[in-house]
Design an enzyme around this catalytic site. Sequence first.
Site, PDB file in Angstrom:
ATOM      1  N   LYS A 252       0.798  -1.236   0.000  1.00 32.75           N
ATOM      2  CA  LYS A 252       0.000   0.000   0.000  1.00 32.75           C
ATOM      3  C   LYS A 252       0.825   1.277   0.000  1.00 32.75           C
ATOM      4  CE  LYS A 252      -3.627  -2.117   2.816  1.00 32.75           C
ATOM      5  NZ  LYS A 252      -2.809  -3.290   3.161  1.00 32.75           N
ATOM      6  N   ARG A 253       1.844   1.315   0.810  1.00 32.89           N
ATOM      7  CA  ARG A 253       2.590   2.558   0.992  1.00 32.89           C
ATOM      8  C   ARG A 253       3.455   2.939  -0.209  1.00 32.89           C
ATOM      9  NH1 ARG A 253       3.760  -0.159   5.480  1.00 32.89           N
ATOM     10  NH2 ARG A 253       2.464   0.244   7.282  1.00 32.89           N
TER      11      ARG A 253
END
Length: 477
Positions: A252-253
């Site tokens: 996600k990041r």
Amino acid sequence: MCIWRRLASVCHVLHAPRNDLNDARTTNLTSNMSVRVRFAPSPTGYLHIGGARTALFNWLYARHMGGTFILRVEDTDAARNSQEAVNVILDGLRWLGLDWDEGPLTADATGPGKGDRGPYFQSRRKENYALRVEALLSRGLAYESEGAVRFRMTREPVLVRDLVVGDVTRALTDREEQDPDFVIMRSDGSPVFHFVNVVDDLEMGITHVIRGEDHLSNTAKHVALFKAFGVEPPQYAHIPLILNADGSKMSKRDTGAALTYYMENGYAPEAVLNYLCLLGWSARDGREVIPLPELIANFDLPQILRHNARFDHEKLKWMNGEYLRAMTADRFYEMSVHALARAGVDTNAFPTAYVKAALDTCMGKLRLFTDLPAYAGFYFTDRVEMDADAKAALTPEARDRLKKLRDAYAGAADFKAATLETILKDTAKALGVKNGVLVHPIRFACTGKPSGPSLYHLLEILGRDRVMQRIDATLAA
RNA sequence: GACCCUAUCGUCCAGCGGUUAGGACACCGCCCUUUCACGGCAGUAACCGGGGUUCGAAUCCCCGUAGGGUCGCCA
């Protein structure tokens, strides 16, 4: 590969459903071989770029085969589920242009949908799962333990026939060796992923499961479940994963892990779509910028590569530039206005003809729409921001020449690009300098930057008043 | 720990027993040009290691190594 594919097709027919769990729809499916594929995301609040590619491959395969592309929402995790999260998925797919033939029309699980094999939200299929669990229990293929229902998993290695990876024999791991059975229904009565996934694929008549390779090991469980239901599993095609540039898993990041990143950062959907195709697949004729119809015509499962691919943002930008260049003026104009608005540049304050003319000088020069505010922002402001290089270049000598050019332009018969070019060149000749010596100062004065659209054209579009005003302001500073 | 997948320029792909190992992105040089792009030309750069099979291996087999994935009452 072709041979076993055909054999597999025959097998599929031969192993037609033979127990009461299989209704007419399933039976009907196995007798006509029309392809049915699905994208089954979980609404987690974002659409992973790898998930987007999985959806794309499913969609391409369906379109290539004249089959059906189904969208199914795996919203069994109530804690993470929300309509907003579902909308992220719907919006992402729509942005890419991946239309589904069956599935929800809105993010509302109780809302309208299309297709007669629904519901397409797992949260609406509880009865189906309960029935299926009951069926396994009644035949001793599952049993209760500590409040949960567990499936009796085979201890034998399971053969998975995969159109991409080939035949894979999955043996039990040491942990599974101790207890191969797995939970299919929790003590709170909710069914588990592996189970609902198989039940839905079965009931929706899915013929080909195209999904990420991270599911390959678990496929043994799915195959066992299909057999427990008395049907042959669908054809599998596990596609390689997309990794970061450094080879690590994209989480996600990481920059660009979410599809929204591309939606918000100046990319054209057709470029992202095209680039995604090139990760793990190729047309083999060396071409890379490929129009969608040809993508559909050429796409097929056996040509998909077996190894993971790293995401190359530079190459995507290049491809985006290719698409921006080939874009129609109208589409470029529309997307540009949006990009400018997002950056706080309000083009509504200017006449449409002016905006169009200004953007025309930017066509073919950009790789990202997000480059536009910096590239063409000077058209839409009264105060030109001089960058450091521009200031340094405006030496007393340069100012002096700029003044000469200003005076020459003041007497111009008209303010057309061709006229302005002639005047600039004549002035340079009269001063005994190269054209560039005049070009740079006036570009700085009018745009504040060392590079940008064609000088003479941007001057014409800015118009006599603005140009004079900007030169004067520069000379006065 | 066990199981599964994978391995060609920095990156993405081509190659599917015999090639000067090809293309694209990126990078470097030159040309074009009012800037920047675009375009054109040229260049640097790869078969993970070791064993086999074969007249011949980047291509087939085995081992090792490395990377990724999976073994949940997550999806």
